[in-house]
Design an enzyme around this catalytic site. Structure first.
Site, mmCIF file in Angstrom:
data_model
loop_
_atom_site.group_PDB
_atom_site.id
_atom_site.type_symbol
_atom_site.label_atom_id
_atom_site.label_comp_id
_atom_site.label_asym_id
_atom_site.label_seq_id
_atom_site.Cartn_x
_atom_site.Cartn_y
_atom_site.Cartn_z
ATOM 1 N N ASP A 30 0.803 -1.205 -0.197
ATOM 2 C CA ASP A 30 0.502 0.128 0.057
ATOM 3 C C ASP A 30 1.094 0.809 -0.426
ATOM 4 O O ASP A 30 2.069 1.441 0.403
ATOM 5 C CB ASP A 30 -0.532 -0.109 1.175
ATOM 6 C CG ASP A 30 -1.947 1.004 0.992
ATOM 7 O OD1 ASP A 30 -3.220 0.256 0.359
ATOM 8 O OD2 ASP A 30 -1.727 2.332 0.956
ATOM 9 N N ASN A 92 -12.715 -2.285 2.668
ATOM 10 C CA ASN A 92 -13.891 -2.386 2.631
ATOM 11 C C ASN A 92 -15.006 -1.986 1.608
ATOM 12 O O ASN A 92 -14.359 -2.108 0.971
ATOM 13 C CB ASN A 92 -13.062 -0.609 3.006
ATOM 14 C CG ASN A 92 -12.538 -0.388 3.814
ATOM 15 O OD1 ASN A 92 -12.564 -1.086 5.157
ATOM 16 N ND2 ASN A 92 -11.267 -0.451 4.000
ATOM 17 N N GLY A 98 -15.691 3.782 4.246
ATOM 18 C CA GLY A 98 -13.621 3.536 3.864
ATOM 19 C C GLY A 98 -13.132 3.127 3.193
ATOM 20 O O GLY A 98 -12.150 2.918 2.401
ATOM 21 N N HIS A 105 -10.183 -5.039 -3.134
ATOM 22 C CA HIS A 105 -9.078 -5.325 -2.704
ATOM 23 C C HIS A 105 -9.718 -5.501 -0.771
ATOM 24 O O HIS A 105 -9.901 -5.916 -0.629
ATOM 25 C CB HIS A 105 -8.168 -4.364 -2.662
ATOM 26 C CG HIS A 105 -8.152 -3.129 -2.415
ATOM 27 N ND1 HIS A 105 -9.555 -2.084 -2.270
ATOM 28 C CD2 HIS A 105 -8.872 -2.328 -1.445
ATOM 29 C CE1 HIS A 105 -10.064 -1.092 -1.792
ATOM 30 N NE2 HIS A 105 -9.781 -1.438 -1.630
ATOM 31 N N LEU A 106 -8.066 -6.919 -0.720
ATOM 32 C CA LEU A 106 -8.299 -7.513 0.724
ATOM 33 C C LEU A 106 -6.868 -6.454 1.145
ATOM 34 O O LEU A 106 -5.601 -6.188 0.762
ATOM 35 C CB LEU A 106 -8.398 -8.914 0.131
ATOM 36 C CG LEU A 106 -7.774 -10.097 1.405
ATOM 37 C CD1 LEU A 106 -9.735 -9.660 2.508
ATOM 38 C CD2 LEU A 106 -7.790 -11.222 1.109
ATOM 39 N N HIS A 107 -7.078 -5.790 2.271
ATOM 40 C CA HIS A 107 -5.989 -5.618 3.043
ATOM 41 C C HIS A 107 -5.051 -6.320 3.841
ATOM 42 O O HIS A 107 -6.581 -7.202 4.297
ATOM 43 C CB HIS A 107 -6.711 -3.921 4.088
ATOM 44 C CG HIS A 107 -6.378 -2.702 3.207
ATOM 45 N ND1 HIS A 107 -5.831 -1.925 2.979
ATOM 46 C CD2 HIS A 107 -8.483 -2.838 2.962
ATOM 47 C CE1 HIS A 107 -6.777 -0.977 2.264
ATOM 48 N NE2 HIS A 107 -8.533 -1.382 2.574
HETATM 49 P P1 5GP Z 1 -9.386 1.544 -0.095
HETATM 50 O O1 5GP Z 1 -9.646 2.884 1.526
HETATM 51 O O2 5GP Z 1 -10.494 1.139 -0.735
HETATM 52 O O3 5GP Z 1 -10.092 0.312 1.433
HETATM 53 O O4 5GP Z 1 -7.995 1.020 -0.088
HETATM 54 C C1 5GP Z 1 -7.639 1.402 -1.067
HETATM 55 C C2 5GP Z 1 -6.084 1.316 -0.481
HETATM 56 O O5 5GP Z 1 -5.578 1.506 -1.513
HETATM 57 C C3 5GP Z 1 -5.547 2.625 0.053
HETATM 58 O O6 5GP Z 1 -4.944 1.719 1.569
HETATM 59 C C4 5GP Z 1 -4.751 3.952 -0.131
HETATM 60 O O7 5GP Z 1 -3.265 4.081 0.437
HETATM 61 C C5 5GP Z 1 -4.096 2.203 -1.225
HETATM 62 N N1 5GP Z 1 -4.217 3.681 -2.926
HETATM 63 C C6 5GP Z 1 -4.212 4.377 -3.113
HETATM 64 N N2 5GP Z 1 -4.299 5.035 -4.440
HETATM 65 C C7 5GP Z 1 -2.681 3.649 -4.429
HETATM 66 C C8 5GP Z 1 -1.950 3.726 -5.403
HETATM 67 O O8 5GP Z 1 -1.599 4.228 -6.846
HETATM 68 N N3 5GP Z 1 -0.631 2.581 -5.634
HETATM 69 C C9 5GP Z 1 -1.164 1.854 -3.824
HETATM 70 N N4 5GP Z 1 0.135 0.788 -4.084
HETATM 71 N N5 5GP Z 1 -1.513 1.794 -2.939
HETATM 72 C C10 5GP Z 1 -2.612 2.997 -3.078
#
Ligand code: 5GP
Ligand code: ZN
Length: 119
Positions: A30, A92, A98, A105-107
């Site tokens: 991330d 999310n 959020g 995507h899976l964090h």
């Molecule tokens: P969400 O908030 O949708 O669950 O998570 C999206 C995640 O994608 C966030 O943790 C954010 O930091 C990450 N993210 C957004 N843009 C980019 C990018 O261009 N590259 C990477 N590696 N992560 C990204």
């Protein structure tokens, strides 16, 4: 061509720090980590989120968890090896939860104590 940023990462148009890849999934660090280890695991197929997965995607989403398990073991986060360790998997789904990037995507979060409830 999709404007989705994760599709752009999959096409190599936006750089990313790869952790793992196979024919179905891709994993990368991330850009804004919220834990010492913060990896995103995504399907190569564009799905906007769990809320838009269809029945045919069940095995694909299950595969993301399999990849997460494997990465967690490689990074020595798994309680299967050391019962004091652990990691958190987060998805999310929708703005109120959020979600900011609408490609499923899976964090995978690890490397620190986690608190509950999240958010
Ligand atoms: P969400 O908030 O949708 O669950 O998570 C999206 C995640 O994608 C966030 O943790 C954010 O930091 C990450 N993210 C957004 N843009 C980019 C990018 O261009 N590259 C990477 N590696 N992560 C990204
Ligand atoms: Zn996408």
């Amino acid at each position: 061509m999709s404007e989705c940023i994760f599709c752009k990462i999959l096409r190599g148009e936006i750089p990313s720090r790869k952790v793992y890849e196979d024919d179905l999934a891709y994993a990368f660090h991330d850009i804004n980590p919220v834990a010492p280890i913060h990896i995103l695991i995504i399907p190569r197929k564009h799905l906007s989120g769990v809320h838009e997965m269809s029945e045919e995607d069940r095995a694909l989403v299950g595969h993301l968890f399999w990849v997460a398990r494997r990465i967690a073991e490689d990074l020595e986060l798994s309680p299967a090896k050391d019962p004091t360790r652990g990691y958190r998997l987060v998805i999310n789904s929708g703005p109120q939860a959020g979600q900011t990037v609408f490609h499923l995507h899976l964090h995978l979060l690890g490397g620190r104590e986690m608190t509950w409830p999240p958010g």
